[in-house]
Design a protein around this motif. Sequence first.
Motif, PDB file in Angstrom:
ATOM      1  N   ALA A  64       0.843  -1.201   0.000  1.00 15.93           N
ATOM      2  CA  ALA A  64       0.000   0.000   0.000  1.00 15.93           C
ATOM      3  C   ALA A  64       0.873   1.244   0.000  1.00 15.93           C
ATOM      4  O   ALA A  64       1.939   1.273   0.625  1.00 15.93           O
ATOM      5  N   ILE A  65       0.427   2.286  -0.711  1.00 16.17           N
ATOM      6  CA  ILE A  65       1.140   3.569  -0.724  1.00 16.17           C
ATOM      7  C   ILE A  65       0.163   4.692  -0.401  1.00 16.17           C
ATOM      8  O   ILE A  65      -1.041   4.581  -0.612  1.00 16.17           O
ATOM      9  N   ASP A  66       0.713   5.811   0.122  1.00 18.37           N
ATOM     10  CA  ASP A  66      -0.118   6.980   0.387  1.00 18.37           C
ATOM     11  C   ASP A  66      -0.048   7.955  -0.783  1.00 18.37           C
ATOM     12  O   ASP A  66       0.565   7.667  -1.815  1.00 18.37           O
ATOM     13  N   ALA A  67      -0.660   9.114  -0.626  1.00 23.01           N
ATOM     14  CA  ALA A  67      -0.731  10.084  -1.723  1.00 23.01           C
ATOM     15  C   ALA A  67       0.636  10.597  -2.147  1.00 23.01           C
ATOM     16  O   ALA A  67       0.828  11.013  -3.293  1.00 23.01           O
ATOM     17  N   ALA A  68       1.611  10.558  -1.243  1.00 25.69           N
ATOM     18  CA  ALA A  68       2.971  10.996  -1.571  1.00 25.69           C
ATOM     19  C   ALA A  68       3.809   9.861  -2.169  1.00 25.69           C
ATOM     20  O   ALA A  68       4.981  10.065  -2.477  1.00 25.69           O
ATOM     21  N   GLY A  69       3.219   8.690  -2.297  1.00 24.52           N
ATOM     22  CA  GLY A  69       3.946   7.553  -2.855  1.00 24.52           C
ATOM     23  C   GLY A  69       4.774   6.797  -1.846  1.00 24.52           C
ATOM     24  O   GLY A  69       5.572   5.929  -2.209  1.00 24.52           O
ATOM     25  N   LYS A  70       4.587   7.105  -0.547  1.00 25.29           N
ATOM     26  CA  LYS A  70       5.359   6.417   0.484  1.00 25.29           C
ATOM     27  C   LYS A  70       4.654   5.129   0.907  1.00 25.29           C
ATOM     28  O   LYS A  70       3.428   5.100   1.046  1.00 25.29           O
ATOM     29  N   PRO A  71       5.424   4.053   1.127  1.00 22.78           N
ATOM     30  CA  PRO A  71       4.810   2.780   1.514  1.00 22.78           C
ATOM     31  C   PRO A  71       4.121   2.861   2.870  1.00 22.78           C
ATOM     32  O   PRO A  71       4.663   3.404   3.833  1.00 22.78           O
TER      33      PRO A  71
ATOM     34  N   HIS B 146      -9.336  -7.774   7.598  1.00 22.20           N
ATOM     35  CA  HIS B 146      -8.524  -7.538   8.785  1.00 22.20           C
ATOM     36  C   HIS B 146      -8.113  -6.083   9.002  1.00 22.20           C
ATOM     37  O   HIS B 146      -7.763  -5.707  10.120  1.00 22.20           O
ATOM     38  N   ASP B 147      -8.106  -5.271   7.935  1.00 18.46           N
ATOM     39  CA  ASP B 147      -7.717  -3.860   8.095  1.00 18.46           C
ATOM     40  C   ASP B 147      -8.389  -3.045   6.995  1.00 18.46           C
ATOM     41  O   ASP B 147      -7.733  -2.488   6.112  1.00 18.46           O
ATOM     42  N   LEU B 148      -9.707  -3.000   7.046  1.00 19.82           N
ATOM     43  CA  LEU B 148     -10.477  -2.304   6.012  1.00 19.82           C
ATOM     44  C   LEU B 148     -10.108  -0.830   5.942  1.00 19.82           C
ATOM     45  O   LEU B 148     -10.079  -0.231   4.859  1.00 19.82           O
ATOM     46  N   ARG B 149      -9.782  -0.250   7.080  1.00 22.17           N
ATOM     47  CA  ARG B 149      -9.405   1.173   7.105  1.00 22.17           C
ATOM     48  C   ARG B 149      -8.161   1.426   6.258  1.00 22.17           C
ATOM     49  O   ARG B 149      -8.112   2.387   5.487  1.00 22.17           O
ATOM     50  N   LEU B 150      -7.157   0.567   6.396  1.00 25.65           N
ATOM     51  CA  LEU B 150      -5.952   0.705   5.582  1.00 25.65           C
ATOM     52  C   LEU B 150      -6.268   0.482   4.102  1.00 25.65           C
ATOM     53  O   LEU B 150      -5.786   1.227   3.235  1.00 25.65           O
ATOM     54  N   LEU B 151      -7.075  -0.531   3.804  1.00 26.55           N
ATOM     55  CA  LEU B 151      -7.436  -0.821   2.416  1.00 26.55           C
ATOM     56  C   LEU B 151      -8.061   0.393   1.743  1.00 26.55           C
ATOM     57  O   LEU B 151      -7.739   0.734   0.601  1.00 26.55           O
TER      58      LEU B 151
ATOM     59  N   PHE C  37     -14.233  -7.968  -5.238  1.00 23.09           N
ATOM     60  CA  PHE C  37     -13.912  -8.991  -4.242  1.00 23.09           C
ATOM     61  C   PHE C  37     -12.724  -8.554  -3.384  1.00 23.09           C
ATOM     62  O   PHE C  37     -12.686  -8.811  -2.178  1.00 23.09           O
ATOM     63  N   ALA C  38     -11.755  -7.898  -4.029  1.00 21.42           N
ATOM     64  CA  ALA C  38     -10.568  -7.440  -3.308  1.00 21.42           C
ATOM     65  C   ALA C  38     -10.829  -6.190  -2.472  1.00 21.42           C
ATOM     66  O   ALA C  38     -10.015  -5.838  -1.609  1.00 21.42           O
ATOM     67  N   GLY C  39     -11.953  -5.500  -2.720  1.00 15.23           N
ATOM     68  CA  GLY C  39     -12.251  -4.267  -1.988  1.00 15.23           C
ATOM     69  C   GLY C  39     -11.515  -3.062  -2.536  1.00 15.23           C
ATOM     70  O   GLY C  39     -11.287  -2.092  -1.809  1.00 15.23           O
ATOM     71  N   LEU C  40     -11.154  -3.098  -3.829  1.00 13.85           N
ATOM     72  CA  LEU C  40     -10.383  -2.019  -4.447  1.00 13.85           C
ATOM     73  C   LEU C  40     -11.261  -1.096  -5.279  1.00 13.85           C
ATOM     74  O   LEU C  40     -12.218  -1.540  -5.926  1.00 13.85           O
ATOM     75  N   ARG C  41     -10.888   0.177  -5.298  1.00 18.42           N
ATOM     76  CA  ARG C  41     -11.486   1.128  -6.221  1.00 18.42           C
ATOM     77  C   ARG C  41     -10.606   1.224  -7.469  1.00 18.42           C
ATOM     78  O   ARG C  41      -9.375   1.054  -7.389  1.00 18.42           O
ATOM     79  N   PRO C  42     -11.181   1.495  -8.644  1.00 22.23           N
ATOM     80  CA  PRO C  42     -10.387   1.557  -9.870  1.00 22.23           C
ATOM     81  C   PRO C  42      -9.212   2.530  -9.795  1.00 22.23           C
ATOM     82  O   PRO C  42      -8.154   2.286 -10.392  1.00 22.23           O
ATOM     83  N   GLU C  43      -9.378   3.636  -9.043  1.00 22.03           N
ATOM     84  CA  GLU C  43      -8.294   4.628  -8.963  1.00 22.03           C
ATOM     85  C   GLU C  43      -7.128   4.160  -8.080  1.00 22.03           C
ATOM     86  O   GLU C  43      -6.081   4.818  -8.017  1.00 22.03           O
ATOM     87  N   GLN C  44      -7.272   3.002  -7.410  1.00 18.53           N
ATOM     88  CA  GLN C  44      -6.199   2.496  -6.552  1.00 18.53           C
ATOM     89  C   GLN C  44      -5.238   1.560  -7.292  1.00 18.53           C
ATOM     90  O   GLN C  44      -4.286   1.074  -6.683  1.00 18.53           O
ATOM     91  N   VAL C  45      -5.490   1.305  -8.565  1.00 25.09           N
ATOM     92  CA  VAL C  45      -4.604   0.422  -9.331  1.00 25.09           C
ATOM     93  C   VAL C  45      -3.931   1.217 -10.451  1.00 25.09           C
ATOM     94  O   VAL C  45      -4.421   2.256 -10.884  1.00 25.09           O
ATOM     95  N   SER C  46      -2.786   0.712 -10.883  1.00 28.76           N
ATOM     96  CA  SER C  46      -1.967   1.431 -11.863  1.00 28.76           C
ATOM     97  C   SER C  46      -2.499   1.284 -13.284  1.00 28.76           C
ATOM     98  O   SER C  46      -3.325   0.415 -13.578  1.00 28.76           O
ATOM     99  N   GLU C  47      -1.971   2.124 -14.165  1.00 31.18           N
ATOM    100  CA  GLU C  47      -2.332   2.073 -15.584  1.00 31.18           C
ATOM    101  C   GLU C  47      -1.661   0.872 -16.249  1.00 31.18           C
ATOM    102  O   GLU C  47      -0.438   0.755 -16.227  1.00 31.18           O
TER     103      GLU C  47
END
Length: 493
Positions: free
Chosen positions: A88-95, A148-153, A201-211
């Motif tokens: 997982a990364i944040d808006a600044a690209g930090k892990p 286990h950590d929906l908030r982080l997801l 199923f993974a709980g991901l939004r489209p904007e959370q994955v790369s091009e």
Amino acid sequence: MINCILGVDIGTTNVKTLAFQPETGDIIAHASAPLTTLHPQPGFAEQDPDDIWKKLVGVLDEVCREVSQQQARIEAVGFSSAMHSSLAIDAAGKPLTNAILWSDNRAEKQAAILRHEQAELGKDIYQRTGTPLHPMIPLCKLAWFREHDLRLLRRATGWISIKEYIWHQLTGAYQIDYSMATATGLFDSQRKEWYPPALDFAGLRPEQVSEPVPTTYASRLTNRTLPSPVTEGLATAKLYIGASDGCLANLGAGAIEAGITTITIGTSGAIRRTVHRPLRDDQGRLFSYILDVGDRTDENYYVVGGPTNNGANVLQWVAEKLTQRETDAVLAEAATVPPGSDELLFLPYLQGERAPLWDAGVRGSYLNVDWQHGRAHFVRAALEGVLFNLLRIERLLSRHTGPTKVIHANGGFAQSAFWVQMMADIFGVPVRLNESNESGAIGAILLTMKATGRVSSLTDATRHVGFGQTFEPDTDRHRRYRQVYERFEKALP
């Protein structure tokens, strides 16, 4: 001034860089650095992404210095990477997390749900993606975070592989090649886009994955904070995103044409074929990953096959824990026992299994033990068990892709002529060793040569692959092994 191409391989054990001179076919520089795997809890396997980045910068620095000393210019760089990692990364690209590796088994429950409770969804996802359902894949790992950590997801700006993290550090872009994307369990490999039911199923939004981009996609270095030998060495070079290590290992092993099967046995192992169309097994037991997609159907390349968790780690277990002897001594002792180990069988599932069982909970065992069996029998049976499991995957694969005519073999096991000859005798076909075990980095170089127009096709590129000794099968031993294998197959869970 001579030109060269760099091949970068981001593995699980090491990061490596090779500098290849296309005109002569020589490796003119090489550097490698070891990586550390963390196990914070039983079943967890993680690596620090910033440590991987630092190690990669170090090997690039070393190779760029060597290339400069030889008055050479870096024309292009191609990348290979281990599959299935996720962080997982944040808006600044930090892990926000470590990179969770393919060998991490925390998502056993989520994989089981797709195989049983939501089997229809699981079958649909496999048919769309070509990725077998297993705890190793990001699809299941992210579903674990959902529980286990929906908030982080939800908080993470992106969920990316270690390769995407490195690519962003170099180019400033979040992009993933088709090959790596097909190994996530989230990517529709025929439409070349993320698959919404898998994302859900993974709980991901489209904007959370790369091009997603083709494996021949090129960019430029934008990071100016790197050591000067790297920024100067890569200043005019094109960076090609490349593919996954499994696909590029097949290319680097020279296994592009029909009838050539690649077997790699390191700590774990894999058996692979290269075909022109995606493959789907009716029980979801084989992977099908994109290597390169050309303009015409006959130029498309897919690497299909199955991975095993149990390779040279079985030999290590036999040497360190069962016999408490050095590996060379163990192998020499095993050679004193006849093929078939006098009826002793070993099911080599010390760390669960991927292909062909896809069962993280399965475990190994010795069968048919009797008074006559000594230490050498237990060693030889273990080595035979590893190869019998690979033969079972090969038989499944051959039903879809045609018979194996020759095996191109590489990995640590290739240092043992005894074990390689055993492979030839069990499979009943010639086994040809690759000249180099750096097949992932070499594959990245060969794919880059096609991308730059230095070769017209991947078949053309494999002419640059070197080979060592070829081991021919012994007819009598092969006949004996066919009988033993039938007993092995009946004993499987």
